[in-house]
Design a protein around this motif. Sequence first.
Motif, PDB file in Angstrom:
ATOM      1  N   ARG A   9       0.830  -1.215   0.000  1.00  0.00           N
ATOM      2  CA  ARG A   9       0.000   0.000   0.000  1.00  0.00           C
ATOM      3  C   ARG A   9       0.857   1.255   0.000  1.00  0.00           C
ATOM      4  O   ARG A   9       0.535   2.245  -0.652  1.00  0.00           O
ATOM      5  CB  ARG A   9      -0.923   0.015   1.226  1.00  0.00           C
ATOM      6  N   VAL A  13      -0.591   2.717  -3.231  1.00  0.00           N
ATOM      7  CA  VAL A  13      -1.810   3.431  -2.831  1.00  0.00           C
ATOM      8  C   VAL A  13      -1.481   4.724  -2.091  1.00  0.00           C
ATOM      9  O   VAL A  13      -2.003   5.792  -2.412  1.00  0.00           O
ATOM     10  CB  VAL A  13      -2.706   2.525  -1.962  1.00  0.00           C
ATOM     11  N   ASP A  14      -0.593   4.632  -1.089  1.00  0.00           N
ATOM     12  CA  ASP A  14      -0.221   5.804  -0.294  1.00  0.00           C
ATOM     13  C   ASP A  14       1.107   6.394  -0.787  1.00  0.00           C
ATOM     14  O   ASP A  14       1.939   6.813   0.021  1.00  0.00           O
ATOM     15  CB  ASP A  14      -0.099   5.423   1.189  1.00  0.00           C
ATOM     16  N   PHE A  18       2.402  10.671  -5.600  1.00  0.00           N
ATOM     17  CA  PHE A  18       1.141  10.671  -6.325  1.00  0.00           C
ATOM     18  C   PHE A  18      -0.087  10.748  -5.433  1.00  0.00           C
ATOM     19  O   PHE A  18      -1.165  11.128  -5.893  1.00  0.00           O
ATOM     20  CB  PHE A  18       1.064   9.429  -7.221  1.00  0.00           C
ATOM     21  N   ALA A  19       0.032  10.382  -4.150  1.00  0.00           N
ATOM     22  CA  ALA A  19      -1.113  10.454  -3.237  1.00  0.00           C
ATOM     23  C   ALA A  19      -1.050  11.678  -2.330  1.00  0.00           C
ATOM     24  O   ALA A  19      -2.062  12.318  -2.066  1.00  0.00           O
ATOM     25  CB  ALA A  19      -1.200   9.188  -2.385  1.00  0.00           C
ATOM     26  N   TYR A  20       0.163  12.024  -1.853  1.00  0.00           N
ATOM     27  CA  TYR A  20       0.296  13.107  -0.877  1.00  0.00           C
ATOM     28  C   TYR A  20       1.098  14.307  -1.392  1.00  0.00           C
ATOM     29  O   TYR A  20       1.155  15.340  -0.729  1.00  0.00           O
ATOM     30  CB  TYR A  20       0.968  12.577   0.403  1.00  0.00           C
ATOM     31  N   GLY A 194      -0.482  10.370 -11.278  1.00  0.00           N
ATOM     32  CA  GLY A 194      -1.248  10.308 -10.030  1.00  0.00           C
ATOM     33  C   GLY A 194      -2.630   9.724 -10.259  1.00  0.00           C
ATOM     34  O   GLY A 194      -3.113   8.893  -9.475  1.00  0.00           O
ATOM     35  N   ILE A 195      -3.278  10.121 -11.370  1.00  0.00           N
ATOM     36  CA  ILE A 195      -4.588   9.565 -11.712  1.00  0.00           C
ATOM     37  C   ILE A 195      -4.462   8.065 -12.002  1.00  0.00           C
ATOM     38  O   ILE A 195      -5.300   7.258 -11.590  1.00  0.00           O
ATOM     39  CB  ILE A 195      -5.176  10.311 -12.929  1.00  0.00           C
ATOM     40  N   PHE A 197      -2.247   6.010 -10.782  1.00  0.00           N
ATOM     41  CA  PHE A 197      -1.991   5.281  -9.536  1.00  0.00           C
ATOM     42  C   PHE A 197      -3.261   5.138  -8.688  1.00  0.00           C
ATOM     43  O   PHE A 197      -3.309   4.291  -7.798  1.00  0.00           O
ATOM     44  CB  PHE A 197      -0.883   5.974  -8.735  1.00  0.00           C
ATOM     45  N   MET A 198      -4.263   5.967  -8.967  1.00  0.00           N
ATOM     46  CA  MET A 198      -5.530   5.833  -8.243  1.00  0.00           C
ATOM     47  C   MET A 198      -6.214   4.499  -8.550  1.00  0.00           C
ATOM     48  O   MET A 198      -7.079   4.047  -7.795  1.00  0.00           O
ATOM     49  CB  MET A 198      -6.469   6.984  -8.600  1.00  0.00           C
ATOM     50  N   SER A 199      -5.815   3.856  -9.657  1.00  0.00           N
ATOM     51  CA  SER A 199      -6.390   2.552  -9.999  1.00  0.00           C
ATOM     52  C   SER A 199      -6.022   1.473  -8.984  1.00  0.00           C
ATOM     53  O   SER A 199      -6.658   0.420  -8.919  1.00  0.00           O
ATOM     54  CB  SER A 199      -5.950   2.125 -11.397  1.00  0.00           C
ATOM     55  N   LEU A 201      -6.285   1.841  -5.804  1.00  0.00           N
ATOM     56  CA  LEU A 201      -7.044   2.044  -4.558  1.00  0.00           C
ATOM     57  C   LEU A 201      -7.883   0.843  -4.170  1.00  0.00           C
ATOM     58  O   LEU A 201      -8.116   0.589  -2.999  1.00  0.00           O
ATOM     59  CB  LEU A 201      -7.936   3.278  -4.698  1.00  0.00           C
TER      60      LEU A 201
END
Length: 205
Positions: A9, A13-14, A18-20, A194-195, A197-199, A201
């Motif tokens: 994760r 995910v985190d 790309f997330a923060y 980043g978009i 990498f949202m896959s 989630l």
Amino acid sequence: MENINLFIRSIFVDNMIFAYFLGMCSFLAVSKNVKTAFGLGVAVTFMLVITLPVNWLLQTYVLSPGALAWLGEEYASVDLSFLSLIMFIAVIASMTQLVEMVVEKYSPSLYASLGIFLPLIAVNCAILGGSLFMQQRGFASFWTATCAGAGWGIGWLLAITAVAAIRERIATYSNVPAPLRGIGITFIVTALMGIAFMSFLGIKI
């Protein structure tokens, strides 16, 4: 299994970039060349793997409320949590000096190409962010902190290396409009990744 889940994760995910969007200054400045970007990514990964467990030990046995009970009953009520931020920064700064000396000795070319960004690892918000996430999420063990640090470091390494590779290809093969050259196209590439990498989630282990 929990630590493996946290490790994966932390990478996908985190992801720190790309997330923060943590550590963006050095990410944007150094991601022009794959070799240099990879070198900085390895240094950041090393820092996260070392500083998170050390700061977890500090948090658990020194800084948190009642952590000093092992010294005696009279210290059980001591709360040094107000020193957390400055102690975390002190550990990160100390480790940065170690990394800088090692890189300078064993890879002078990488040391020269990283320039000012190597000592600036000490103020890279991705590294401090990792320690603050550790504190906020209340990691249960030393190994949990280590797995999270390794995951966040590899995620940052993956992000900066991938974007550097894309920037190299864009510079070679694409005719980017003048207003978007440099930082402009890098922001667009980072946002699209980043978009993408949202896959991740929805992944559960």
